[in-house]
Write a protein that holds these residues in place. Structure first.
Motif, short mmCIF file in Angstrom:
data_model
loop_
_atom_site.label_atom_id
_atom_site.label_comp_id
_atom_site.label_asym_id
_atom_site.label_seq_id
_atom_site.Cartn_x
_atom_site.Cartn_y
_atom_site.Cartn_z
N VAL A 68 22.76 0.19 21.76
CA VAL A 68 23.07 1.61 21.82
C VAL A 68 23.27 2.17 20.40
O VAL A 68 23.22 1.43 19.42
CB VAL A 68 24.30 1.87 22.72
CG1 VAL A 68 23.95 1.58 24.17
CG2 VAL A 68 25.49 1.04 22.30
N LYS A 89 20.32 2.08 32.77
CA LYS A 89 21.72 2.49 32.89
C LYS A 89 22.60 1.28 32.64
O LYS A 89 22.18 0.13 32.83
CB LYS A 89 22.01 3.08 34.26
CG LYS A 89 22.02 2.07 35.39
CD LYS A 89 22.49 2.70 36.68
CE LYS A 89 22.59 1.65 37.77
NZ LYS A 89 23.18 2.15 38.96
N GLU A 90 23.82 1.55 32.22
CA GLU A 90 24.78 0.46 32.10
C GLU A 90 24.93 -0.17 33.47
O GLU A 90 24.91 0.51 34.49
CB GLU A 90 26.13 0.99 31.60
CG GLU A 90 26.13 1.33 30.13
CD GLU A 90 27.52 1.66 29.63
OE1 GLU A 90 28.40 0.77 29.65
OE2 GLU A 90 27.70 2.82 29.24
N ASP A 92 26.37 -1.30 36.69
CA ASP A 92 27.54 -0.85 37.45
C ASP A 92 28.05 -1.95 38.40
O ASP A 92 28.95 -1.70 39.21
CB ASP A 92 27.24 0.43 38.22
CG ASP A 92 26.10 0.28 39.21
OD1 ASP A 92 25.73 -0.88 39.57
OD2 ASP A 92 25.56 1.30 39.64
N VAL A 100 28.73 5.44 34.82
CA VAL A 100 28.11 4.65 33.75
C VAL A 100 27.10 5.52 33.02
O VAL A 100 26.58 6.50 33.56
CB VAL A 100 27.41 3.37 34.30
CG1 VAL A 100 28.42 2.40 34.87
CG2 VAL A 100 26.35 3.72 35.33
N SER A 101 26.82 5.17 31.79
CA SER A 101 25.88 5.92 30.97
C SER A 101 24.44 5.54 31.31
O SER A 101 24.16 4.39 31.65
CB SER A 101 26.14 5.66 29.49
OG SER A 101 27.43 6.10 29.14
N SER A 102 23.56 6.52 31.18
CA SER A 102 22.12 6.31 31.37
C SER A 102 21.41 6.56 30.06
O SER A 102 21.87 7.36 29.24
CB SER A 102 21.58 7.26 32.44
OG SER A 102 22.16 6.97 33.68
N TYR A 103 20.26 5.92 29.89
CA TYR A 103 19.50 6.01 28.65
C TYR A 103 18.01 6.07 28.95
O TYR A 103 17.57 5.63 30.01
CB TYR A 103 19.77 4.79 27.76
CG TYR A 103 21.22 4.53 27.49
CD1 TYR A 103 21.85 5.08 26.37
CD2 TYR A 103 22.00 3.75 28.35
CE1 TYR A 103 23.19 4.84 26.11
CE2 TYR A 103 23.34 3.52 28.10
CZ TYR A 103 23.93 4.06 26.98
OH TYR A 103 25.25 3.84 26.73
N ALA A 126 30.56 -1.74 31.18
CA ALA A 126 31.40 -0.62 31.58
C ALA A 126 32.69 -1.09 32.23
O ALA A 126 33.65 -0.35 32.34
CB ALA A 126 30.63 0.29 32.54
#
Length: 128
Positions: A68, A89-90, A92, A100-103, A126
């Motif tokens: 990241v 995504k992180e 879960d 959770v964050s997405s990329y 996470a």
């Protein structure tokens, strides 16, 4: 980058896309759905097809490590693959409601996304 024009789609018998094959010199290089070459050097057509069919698509469900912006690594899952980019995504851990964050990462994949076991450093999640 998008899908190179020289890449030929390869599908399983059921029609599922499993990758592409690129003519290179007198041989062919198989590429998986993340755009990674799956042979170290050009091979014959039939072994290229067999390589993609043996690999299949199961690796898309594996756990990955994503580098990241802060330079650290997070535990991640692939959620979408296209020939323009890859959704990640992180992880879960199965809690679909977890925040959770997405990329978005480029296609073909670069060194920002690696199999979890190949992460070059500590991987956070996470939930840790």
């Amino acid at each position: 980058m998008s899908l190179p024009e020289t890449w030929i789609p390869h599908r399983r018998e059921d029609g599922e896309l499993v990758g592409w094959i690129e003519p290179v010199g007198d041989g062919f290089v198989p590429f998986d759905l993340l755009g990674r070459p799956r042979a170290e050097a050009p091979i014959d057509w039939l072994p290229a097809e067999e390589t993609l069919e043996e690999i299949g698509i199961g690796y898309l469900a594996d756990i990955y490590a994503l580098r990241v912006e802060d330079g650290g690594w997070v535990r991640a899952r692939i959620v979408e693959v296209s020939t323009t980019d890859i959704g990640v995504k992180e992880d879960d851990f199965g809690d679909v409601g977890a925040p959770v964050s997405s990329y978005r990462v480029p296609f073909p994949i670069d060194d920002r996304l690696v199999p979890f076991a190949d992460a070059p450093g500590a991987v956070r999640s996470a939930f840790s």
